[in-house]
Motif scaffolding. Sequence first.
Motif, PDB file in Angstrom:
ATOM      1  N   UNK A  17     -28.232 -12.840   7.237  1.00  0.00           N
ATOM      2  CA  UNK A  17     -27.650 -14.078   6.686  1.00  0.00           C
ATOM      3  C   UNK A  17     -27.667 -14.052   5.161  1.00  0.00           C
ATOM      4  N   UNK A  18     -28.775 -13.611   4.601  1.00  0.00           N
ATOM      5  CA  UNK A  18     -28.910 -13.538   3.150  1.00  0.00           C
ATOM      6  C   UNK A  18     -27.893 -12.561   2.558  1.00  0.00           C
ATOM      7  N   UNK A  19     -27.784 -11.388   3.148  1.00  0.00           N
ATOM      8  CA  UNK A  19     -26.839 -10.381   2.650  1.00  0.00           C
ATOM      9  C   UNK A  19     -25.397 -10.889   2.727  1.00  0.00           C
ATOM     10  N   UNK A  20     -25.041 -11.534   3.815  1.00  0.00           N
ATOM     11  CA  UNK A  20     -23.677 -12.051   3.974  1.00  0.00           C
ATOM     12  C   UNK A  20     -23.389 -13.155   2.947  1.00  0.00           C
ATOM     13  N   UNK A  21     -24.346 -14.033   2.721  1.00  0.00           N
ATOM     14  CA  UNK A  21     -24.153 -15.115   1.744  1.00  0.00           C
ATOM     15  C   UNK A  21     -24.029 -14.547   0.331  1.00  0.00           C
ATOM     16  N   UNK A  22     -24.829 -13.553  -0.006  1.00  0.00           N
ATOM     17  CA  UNK A  22     -24.739 -12.939  -1.339  1.00  0.00           C
ATOM     18  C   UNK A  22     -23.412 -12.203  -1.495  1.00  0.00           C
ATOM     19  N   UNK A  23     -22.952 -11.530  -0.444  1.00  0.00           N
ATOM     20  CA  UNK A  23     -21.634 -10.872  -0.509  1.00  0.00           C
ATOM     21  C   UNK A  23     -20.521 -11.887  -0.765  1.00  0.00           C
ATOM     22  N   UNK A  24     -20.635 -13.043  -0.134  1.00  0.00           N
ATOM     23  CA  UNK A  24     -19.596 -14.073  -0.252  1.00  0.00           C
ATOM     24  C   UNK A  24     -19.696 -14.862  -1.557  1.00  0.00           C
ATOM     25  N   UNK A  25     -20.907 -15.274  -1.928  1.00  0.00           N
ATOM     26  CA  UNK A  25     -21.090 -16.198  -3.061  1.00  0.00           C
ATOM     27  C   UNK A  25     -21.797 -15.585  -4.266  1.00  0.00           C
ATOM     28  N   UNK A  26     -22.274 -14.354  -4.140  1.00  0.00           N
ATOM     29  CA  UNK A  26     -22.960 -13.605  -5.190  1.00  0.00           C
ATOM     30  C   UNK A  26     -24.392 -14.056  -5.450  1.00  0.00           C
ATOM     31  N   UNK A  27     -24.753 -15.240  -5.001  1.00  0.00           N
ATOM     32  CA  UNK A  27     -26.115 -15.737  -5.200  1.00  0.00           C
ATOM     33  C   UNK A  27     -26.442 -16.744  -4.091  1.00  0.00           C
ATOM     34  N   UNK A  28     -27.725 -16.808  -3.751  1.00  0.00           N
ATOM     35  CA  UNK A  28     -28.243 -17.750  -2.757  1.00  0.00           C
ATOM     36  C   UNK A  28     -29.369 -18.528  -3.408  1.00  0.00           C
ATOM     37  N   UNK A  29     -29.494 -19.798  -3.079  1.00  0.00           N
ATOM     38  CA  UNK A  29     -30.663 -20.568  -3.505  1.00  0.00           C
ATOM     39  C   UNK A  29     -31.586 -20.697  -2.299  1.00  0.00           C
ATOM     40  N   UNK A  30     -32.794 -20.202  -2.469  1.00  0.00           N
ATOM     41  CA  UNK A  30     -33.834 -20.282  -1.441  1.00  0.00           C
ATOM     42  C   UNK A  30     -34.732 -21.449  -1.815  1.00  0.00           C
ATOM     43  N   UNK A  31     -34.931 -22.403  -0.908  1.00  0.00           N
ATOM     44  CA  UNK A  31     -35.757 -23.570  -1.197  1.00  0.00           C
ATOM     45  C   UNK A  31     -37.007 -23.534  -0.327  1.00  0.00           C
ATOM     46  N   UNK A  32     -38.157 -23.837  -0.940  1.00  0.00           N
ATOM     47  CA  UNK A  32     -39.430 -23.823  -0.229  1.00  0.00           C
ATOM     48  C   UNK A  32     -40.037 -25.216  -0.300  1.00  0.00           C
ATOM     49  N   UNK A  33     -40.060 -25.889   0.841  1.00  0.00           N
ATOM     50  CA  UNK A  33     -40.655 -27.228   0.952  1.00  0.00           C
ATOM     51  C   UNK A  33     -42.104 -27.062   1.383  1.00  0.00           C
ATOM     52  N   UNK A  34     -42.976 -27.859   0.852  1.00  0.00           N
ATOM     53  CA  UNK A  34     -44.402 -27.776   1.178  1.00  0.00           C
ATOM     54  C   UNK A  34     -44.764 -28.802   2.237  1.00  0.00           C
ATOM     55  N   UNK A  35     -45.788 -28.485   3.010  1.00  0.00           N
ATOM     56  CA  UNK A  35     -46.323 -29.438   3.978  1.00  0.00           C
ATOM     57  C   UNK A  35     -47.163 -30.488   3.287  1.00  0.00           C
ATOM     58  N   UNK A  36     -47.468 -31.559   3.998  1.00  0.00           N
ATOM     59  CA  UNK A  36     -48.245 -32.665   3.426  1.00  0.00           C
ATOM     60  C   UNK A  36     -49.640 -32.230   2.993  1.00  0.00           C
ATOM     61  N   UNK A  37     -50.186 -31.188   3.623  1.00  0.00           N
ATOM     62  CA  UNK A  37     -51.534 -30.736   3.302  1.00  0.00           C
ATOM     63  C   UNK A  37     -51.588 -29.852   2.058  1.00  0.00           C
ATOM     64  N   UNK A  38     -50.436 -29.455   1.528  1.00  0.00           N
ATOM     65  CA  UNK A  38     -50.405 -28.547   0.380  1.00  0.00           C
ATOM     66  C   UNK A  38     -50.478 -29.306  -0.942  1.00  0.00           C
ATOM     67  N   UNK A  39     -51.221 -28.721  -1.883  1.00  0.00           N
ATOM     68  CA  UNK A  39     -51.276 -29.265  -3.239  1.00  0.00           C
ATOM     69  C   UNK A  39     -50.203 -28.652  -4.130  1.00  0.00           C
ATOM     70  N   UNK A  40     -49.547 -27.610  -3.631  1.00  0.00           N
ATOM     71  CA  UNK A  40     -48.525 -26.923  -4.417  1.00  0.00           C
ATOM     72  C   UNK A  40     -47.188 -27.669  -4.303  1.00  0.00           C
ATOM     73  N   UNK A  41     -46.400 -27.678  -5.383  1.00  0.00           N
ATOM     74  CA  UNK A  41     -45.123 -28.396  -5.375  1.00  0.00           C
ATOM     75  C   UNK A  41     -44.029 -27.595  -4.661  1.00  0.00           C
TER      76      UNK A  41
END
Length: 160
Positions: A17-41
Amino acid sequence: MTTESQMLAWLDQEDSRLAETIRTHRVVVQYVMRGAESDEPPFGYTVGLFGVGHPELVVVGVGSENARAMLNAAADLVLDGRDLLPGELVEFDGERRLVVETLPNPDEVLFSANRFYRRPDEFSVPGYQLAWTHADGSFPWEPGYPCPPECQPRPGTWRA
């Protein structure tokens, strides 16, 4: 419970999926959501800019919609031929301002980019963190910044 073969199958699908999206759009934004127990943003980062000779870009402490808007706007500049440099002020959409900062720990953050480019931790894809202005127009290092430090941690002080 996920087995190792299920995990490998999922990673293969993600790689495709990543390779196909980069081929099509040249860049992908990967988003990392944290769980409620995490102190990291939460954070988002690009995958694809290293392929055009530029460090990947990261934003920390914003929701997925804002992360995608900021990262896509900055990535468009790079894909149009501009090299972003540490210390540079980038303005977009008439009111947003970003400052480009070196990300000292990309091996702890850019997992999908390192996997995509097959880079081991010790030779990680490089990255820049984009510092964003608060609604009042101030940056985290300015006096009176209304958000606590964990809202937008400084480069190298957080990890994935």
